[in-house]
Design a protein around this motif. Structure first.
Motif, mmCIF file in Angstrom:
data_model
loop_
_atom_site.group_PDB
_atom_site.id
_atom_site.type_symbol
_atom_site.label_atom_id
_atom_site.label_comp_id
_atom_site.label_asym_id
_atom_site.label_seq_id
_atom_site.Cartn_x
_atom_site.Cartn_y
_atom_site.Cartn_z
ATOM 1 N N GLU A 88 -16.849 11.197 -24.245
ATOM 2 C CA GLU A 88 -17.592 10.021 -23.789
ATOM 3 C C GLU A 88 -18.098 9.176 -24.953
ATOM 4 O O GLU A 88 -18.332 7.969 -24.803
ATOM 5 N N ALA A 89 -18.311 9.808 -26.092
ATOM 6 C CA ALA A 89 -18.891 9.125 -27.243
ATOM 7 C C ALA A 89 -18.494 9.884 -28.497
ATOM 8 O O ALA A 89 -18.042 11.038 -28.435
ATOM 9 N N HIS A 112 -25.118 5.804 -25.716
ATOM 10 C CA HIS A 112 -25.025 7.073 -24.988
ATOM 11 C C HIS A 112 -26.318 7.874 -25.158
ATOM 12 O O HIS A 112 -26.821 8.014 -26.276
ATOM 13 N N TYR A 148 -15.008 3.787 -26.897
ATOM 14 C CA TYR A 148 -16.139 4.636 -26.526
ATOM 15 C C TYR A 148 -17.382 3.764 -26.357
ATOM 16 O O TYR A 148 -17.477 2.680 -26.944
ATOM 17 N N SER A 156 -20.473 4.665 -27.455
ATOM 18 C CA SER A 156 -21.279 5.632 -28.204
ATOM 19 C C SER A 156 -22.686 5.137 -28.495
ATOM 20 O O SER A 156 -23.660 5.901 -28.429
#
Length: 286
Positions: free
Chosen positions: A243-244, A270, A265, A267
């Motif tokens: 996810e990141a 997140h 991403y 990031s």
């Protein structure tokens, strides 16, 4: 930015030019030198030397392994760093100790030991938030059986230079190198972390991966936050599962990655990355 005009050289403060090696030194020709880097954060009216003794001990250990005998202990070198910091402007600096040969001994075998130690400081920015774009590098990480990753041998960092240069020439900020088996190793000068299902995932610490001090700090902070940390063998094909992602290193600190090649991403925002970043900045702003 320019390095400090005053350096700590062989036990005393000196002008930087007095620490220059000979043009015939095997440090210059063969990369026979060992260095380290640590952050001297300026917080209010005082210095915070982040993990100073760990960095200096790693430096002296690497120097000894490369037969660059230094007569100063880690504590004495640390005292020299504090002495140097009193001569530089009161802002955050990157501090670079290096052990090298100053004399004209160009070949592998030297007739006399001309090992020296120098420490200088470079003013740097801190707490940078801009996300980075990375690519899988065509430059392979140097295997530990060629040059041990943990020693920070100067000559080995031509490998990092080539990976970074390749990335920037193709429109990216940094390159992510693979090891000889095709596993994700690290960026040019930083360790890597990914986020998956609320956990941090990082390449397994094999001898081919640099055991970064900032990497260890991230693991500690994640533990205190209750964030699981998994060490795994990672291949580029697994990147879409995350996810990141972020880089971590002494100078880079913690930097979010917004894409690796064509893979995007999120990031920077997140929650796991933000929590770890917040904890890191609380630590370095003390």
């Amino acid at each position: 930015m320019t390095a400090s005009s005053t350096v700590w050289f062989n036990g005393a403060l000196a002008e930087r030019r007095s620490a220059d090696p000979s043009v015939a030194s095997n440090t210059l020709h063969l990369g026979i030198a060992v260095f380290d880097g640590l952050m001297a954060y300026r917080n209010g009216g005082s210095w915070y030397l982040h993990r100073g003794i760990e960095h200096v001990r790693r430096f002296t250990t690497g120097a000894a392994r490369m037969d660059l005998a230094l007569p100063w202990s880690a504590d004495e070198l640390l005292d020299g760093i504090w002495e140097l910091l009193e001569t530089v402007p009161p802002r955050t600096h990157y501090v670079r100790p290096i052990a090298y040969r100053t004399g004209p001994e160009v070949f592998f075998q030297v007739e006399r030991d001309t090992s020296s130690a120098c420490v200088f400081a470079v003013p740097v920015e801190r707490d940078q938030d801009e996300p980075l774009a990375c690519r899988i590098s065509g430059i392979q990480r140097v295997p530990h059986r060629a040059v041990p990753a943990s020693w920070k041998v100067s000559g080995a960092y031509a490998n990092s230079y080539l990976a970074a240069r390749e990335a920037r020439a193709s429109g990216y900020d940094d390159g992510i190198m693979l090891d000889a088996g095709g596993l994700i190793a690290e960026a040019s000068t930083s360790n890597l972390f990914f986020v998956r299902d609320g956990a941090l995932v990082t390449p397994r610490l094999t001898p081919d991966i640099f055991p970064g001090i900032t990497r260890a700090v991230v693991v500690e902070l994640a533990g205190a936050l209750g964030v699981p940390v998994l060490e795994e063998d990672l291949r580029p094909a697994e990147l879409p599962a995350f996810e990141a992602a972020f880089l971590c290193g002494t100078l880079s600190e913690l930097r979010p990655i917004d894409r690796i090649g064509d893979l995007a991403y999120r990031s920077e925002g997140h929650p796991v990355f933000r929590a770890v970043l917040r904890a890191f900045r609380e630590l370095t702003h003390q």
